[in-house]
Design an enzyme around this catalytic site. Structure first.
Site, PDB file in Angstrom:
ATOM      1  N   SER A  16     -11.535  48.249  42.160  1.00 57.50           N
ATOM      2  CA  SER A  16     -12.599  47.543  41.451  1.00 57.50           C
ATOM      3  C   SER A  16     -13.666  48.471  40.892  1.00 57.50           C
ATOM      4  O   SER A  16     -14.366  48.112  39.945  1.00 57.50           O
ATOM      5  CB  SER A  16     -13.258  46.517  42.380  1.00 57.50           C
ATOM      6  OG  SER A  16     -13.832  47.146  43.515  1.00 57.50           O
ATOM      7  N   GLY A  59      -9.215  45.236  44.206  1.00 56.43           N
ATOM      8  CA  GLY A  59      -8.515  44.950  45.454  1.00 56.43           C
ATOM      9  C   GLY A  59      -7.367  45.882  45.769  1.00 56.43           C
ATOM     10  O   GLY A  59      -6.779  45.789  46.845  1.00 56.43           O
ATOM     11  N   ASN A  93     -10.263  50.219  49.953  1.00 61.89           N
ATOM     12  CA  ASN A  93      -9.706  48.965  50.462  1.00 61.89           C
ATOM     13  C   ASN A  93      -8.808  49.179  51.669  1.00 61.89           C
ATOM     14  O   ASN A  93      -8.673  48.292  52.518  1.00 61.89           O
ATOM     15  CB  ASN A  93      -8.939  48.244  49.350  1.00 61.89           C
ATOM     16  CG  ASN A  93      -9.870  47.607  48.337  1.00 61.89           C
ATOM     17  OD1 ASN A  93     -10.809  46.917  48.697  1.00 61.89           O
ATOM     18  ND2 ASN A  93      -9.623  47.863  47.066  1.00 61.89           N
ATOM     19  N   ASP A 121     -24.236  42.390  45.535  1.00 62.47           N
ATOM     20  CA  ASP A 121     -23.437  42.666  46.738  1.00 62.47           C
ATOM     21  C   ASP A 121     -23.818  43.987  47.395  1.00 62.47           C
ATOM     22  O   ASP A 121     -23.339  44.303  48.477  1.00 62.47           O
ATOM     23  CB  ASP A 121     -21.935  42.650  46.412  1.00 62.47           C
ATOM     24  CG  ASP A 121     -21.517  43.698  45.394  1.00 62.47           C
ATOM     25  OD1 ASP A 121     -22.175  44.760  45.293  1.00 62.47           O
ATOM     26  OD2 ASP A 121     -20.514  43.479  44.693  1.00 62.47           O
ATOM     27  N   HIS A 153     -21.068  47.342  44.435  1.00 64.95           N
ATOM     28  CA  HIS A 153     -20.608  47.708  43.098  1.00 64.95           C
ATOM     29  C   HIS A 153     -21.783  48.058  42.187  1.00 64.95           C
ATOM     30  O   HIS A 153     -22.868  47.509  42.330  1.00 64.95           O
ATOM     31  CB  HIS A 153     -19.794  46.555  42.497  1.00 64.95           C
ATOM     32  CG  HIS A 153     -18.526  46.294  43.214  1.00 64.95           C
ATOM     33  ND1 HIS A 153     -18.446  45.455  44.302  1.00 64.95           N
ATOM     34  CD2 HIS A 153     -17.274  46.779  43.021  1.00 64.95           C
ATOM     35  CE1 HIS A 153     -17.196  45.418  44.748  1.00 64.95           C
ATOM     36  NE2 HIS A 153     -16.467  46.214  43.984  1.00 64.95           N
TER      37      HIS A 153
END
Length: 228
Positions: free
Chosen positions: A53, A90, A120, A201, A204
């Site tokens: 991402s 992801g 991830n 968040d 990012h």
């Protein structure tokens, strides 16, 4: 390191959610700036940004993603670059390994591959030997094809424990050194603990955060490109 732990502790649900947002594109697409920026002088160079991402541009418009901004920064330096965004939200190292051959087969062979994978794996608690093996296989294949590589490293959340963090953090410099790749030790360093450069968040990057990340890494990418 406590602040880093707090930041990465919320990383898992965010990236897992981002990874479930839709089907994967059948092939990576050239960045938008490839058609909008004037072509500078010099030989053409093709760069593939293979990642998760952080390359895909989670929460941003396509033209704001890191590969697009990286291309613009390279072209502003007179480098006739096309950066292909092969980021999928992801993705784990296993996912990146699985689609490496397909990605490399799209278009002419790249002059450089920039990799951002592994975060991830940590967030999902995947076995560390598996993560190292996947990254090693990706870099081995690129080295075999004589394709230069830049590895964007990641750091483990301290709440994973010191032993885990020590082993995880060592993966990126180890595989980069083994396969003569250029290493950026911590890809998120430019936006770490900078709320104004992060999406809500706190992980990012915002549009300005992407600019900061590009500014912090473009020298390393430019230096890794073939000369002449």
């Amino acid at each position: 390191m406590r602040a880093l732990g707090g930041m990465l502790a919320v990383f898992a649900p965010v990236l897992m959610l981002a990874g479930c947002g839709g089907d994967k594109a059948p092939a990576p697409a050239p960045s938008a700036s490839a058609t909008t920026a004037p072509a500078p002088q010099g030989p053409a160079v093709r760069v593939i940004a293979l990642g998760d991402s952080l390359f895909a541009g989670y929460g941003l418009r396509p033209e704001q993603a890191y590969p697009v901004r990286l291309e613009a920064a390279l072209r502003a330096r007179g480098i006739n670059a096309q950066v292909v965004n092969a980021g999928v939200s992801g993705d784990t190292t296993q996912d990146g390994r699985a689609r490496l051959d397909f990605t490399l087969a799209q278009g002419t062979p790249p002059d450089l591959v920039v990799i951002s994978l592994g975060g991830n794996d940590m967030l999902r608690g995947l076995p560390l030997p598996q993560t190292k093996d996947n990254l090693d296989a990706i870099l081995a294949e690129l080295e075999k094809r004589k394709i230069r590589t830049v590895v964007m490293g990641m750091l483990a959340a301290p709440n994973m424990g010191p032993d885990y963090a020590r082993e995880f953090n060592a993966i990126f410099p180890a595989v980069a050194a083994r396969h003569h790749a250029v290493l950026e030790p911590f890809f998120l360093k430019a936006i770490f603990n900078q709320p104004a450069l992060q999406l809500p968040d706190h992980i990012h990057p915002t549009d300005k955060g992407v600019e900061a990340m590009v500014s912090a890494t473009v020298d390393k990418v430019a230096g890794a490109l073939p000369k002449g």
